[in-house]
Design a protein around this motif. Structure first.
Motif, short mmCIF file in Angstrom:
data_model
loop_
_atom_site.label_atom_id
_atom_site.label_comp_id
_atom_site.label_asym_id
_atom_site.label_seq_id
_atom_site.Cartn_x
_atom_site.Cartn_y
_atom_site.Cartn_z
N ALA A 230 -11.05 -42.20 -0.24
CA ALA A 230 -10.38 -41.28 -1.17
C ALA A 230 -9.79 -42.08 -2.32
O ALA A 230 -9.45 -43.25 -2.16
N GLN A 231 -9.67 -41.43 -3.46
CA GLN A 231 -9.03 -42.06 -4.61
C GLN A 231 -8.08 -41.08 -5.26
O GLN A 231 -8.24 -39.87 -5.13
N SER A 232 -7.07 -41.61 -5.93
CA SER A 232 -6.17 -40.77 -6.73
C SER A 232 -5.79 -41.54 -7.98
O SER A 232 -5.65 -42.76 -7.95
N SER B 16 -7.99 -45.21 -0.62
CA SER B 16 -7.65 -45.27 0.80
C SER B 16 -8.87 -44.99 1.66
O SER B 16 -9.83 -44.34 1.22
N ALA B 17 -8.83 -45.47 2.91
CA ALA B 17 -9.90 -45.25 3.88
C ALA B 17 -9.26 -45.05 5.26
O ALA B 17 -8.14 -45.50 5.51
N VAL C 176 -5.06 -49.42 -1.06
CA VAL C 176 -4.64 -50.33 -2.12
C VAL C 176 -4.15 -49.47 -3.27
O VAL C 176 -4.66 -48.37 -3.51
N SER C 177 -3.13 -49.95 -3.98
CA SER C 177 -2.60 -49.19 -5.11
C SER C 177 -2.14 -50.14 -6.20
O SER C 177 -1.80 -51.30 -5.93
N TYR D 228 -12.98 -50.37 -5.80
CA TYR D 228 -12.33 -50.84 -4.58
C TYR D 228 -12.74 -50.12 -3.30
O TYR D 228 -12.38 -50.56 -2.21
N GLY D 229 -13.48 -49.02 -3.42
CA GLY D 229 -13.86 -48.25 -2.24
C GLY D 229 -14.51 -49.08 -1.15
O GLY D 229 -14.08 -49.05 0.02
N PRO D 230 -15.57 -49.85 -1.45
CA PRO D 230 -16.24 -50.63 -0.41
C PRO D 230 -15.31 -51.63 0.29
O PRO D 230 -15.37 -51.78 1.52
#
Length: 245
Positions: A177-179, A191-192, A207-208, A222-224
């Protein structure tokens, strides 16, 4: 306080335990503490402030009382929380790889709580300290904790949320997920899910950082890495459980 089987005979300790128990369900104002414990307002305030001094209680951004980081530290030191202790080296590695803040969130009551974190050693920080209580209505961590829930709880969680059912469907499909400015202006996150032995999502690894560094599509960048870190934590927890340690 009435002398009951729940009383230890040490009144101040029993009252402090009542305050901590009242906070187990999430943040509380002083008025809510008084209502939950039945303590006089001055007593509830005095105990909450004393517990805050010892970091057993802290306050969120709205000034409400929440359980403090010292409780997590004591649990980790006692070996009672393998999720937290196992996550620390993985969070540090993710921080070093991305150069951004890394956190682990767990569902607590109607909120999510940061139970472990790793901050960059230098430069600007998007600091989310251990013990911080955040909404389940916004942010990539909230999306992860809600996305795989049972339909009834998922639908309740979407009421008033900054994301939609379609967003959560996309989260389940791609695994992260991303925001972008969803929880806080200027902040992005990815996030995962971390899963237990039964496959249930038990935490969100994130991570933020500032949008100017992470961009408007932080998941592509950054997802992977976040998914790989979350999977490593999942596999490590599974190996511990299966070995019976």
């Amino acid at each position: 306080m009435d002398e009951t089987s729940d009383s230890s005979g040490v009144g101040v300790l029993d009252k402090a335990a009542m305050v901590l128990g009242a906070l187990e369900g999430g943040p509380a104002t002083l008025a809510q503490l008084v209502a939950a414990t039945g303590l006089a307002r001055p007593t509830a305030h005095r105990l909450a402030v004393a517990l805050e001094h010892h970091r057993l209680v802290t306050r969120d951004m709205q000034g409400r009382f929440v359980l403090g980081p010292r409780l997590q530290e004591l649990a980790s030191a006692a070996g009672e929380d393998r999720l937290i202790s196992s996550s620390l080296p993985i969070l540090v590695a993710l921080r070093d790889h991305t150069k951004e803040s890394a956190q682990l969130f767990r569902w607590q009551g109607d909120y999510r709580v940061c139970v472990a974190s790793a901050e960059p050693k230098t430069g600007l920080r998007d600091s989310i300290p251990v013990g911080a209580t955040l909404s389940l209505k916004a942010g990539s961590g909230a999306q992860i904790l809600l996305a795989w829930e049972e339909p009834e709880r998922l639908h309740r969680g979407l009421i008033g949320a900054s994301f939609t059912a379609t967003t959560l469907s996309q989260v389940r499909r791609r695994g992260w997920a991303q925001s972008v400015g969803e929880r806080e202006p200027g902040v992005a996150s990815v996030s995962a899910p971390v899963r237990g032995l039964d496959g249930r999502v038990i935490a969100a690894l994130s991570v933020s950082g500032p949008i100017e560094r992470m961009g408007r599509q932080p998941g592509r960048l950054y997802g992977p890495a976040v998914v790989a870190a979350a999977n490593r934590l999942t596999e490590f927890l599974r190996s511990i459980e299966e070995s019976g340690l």
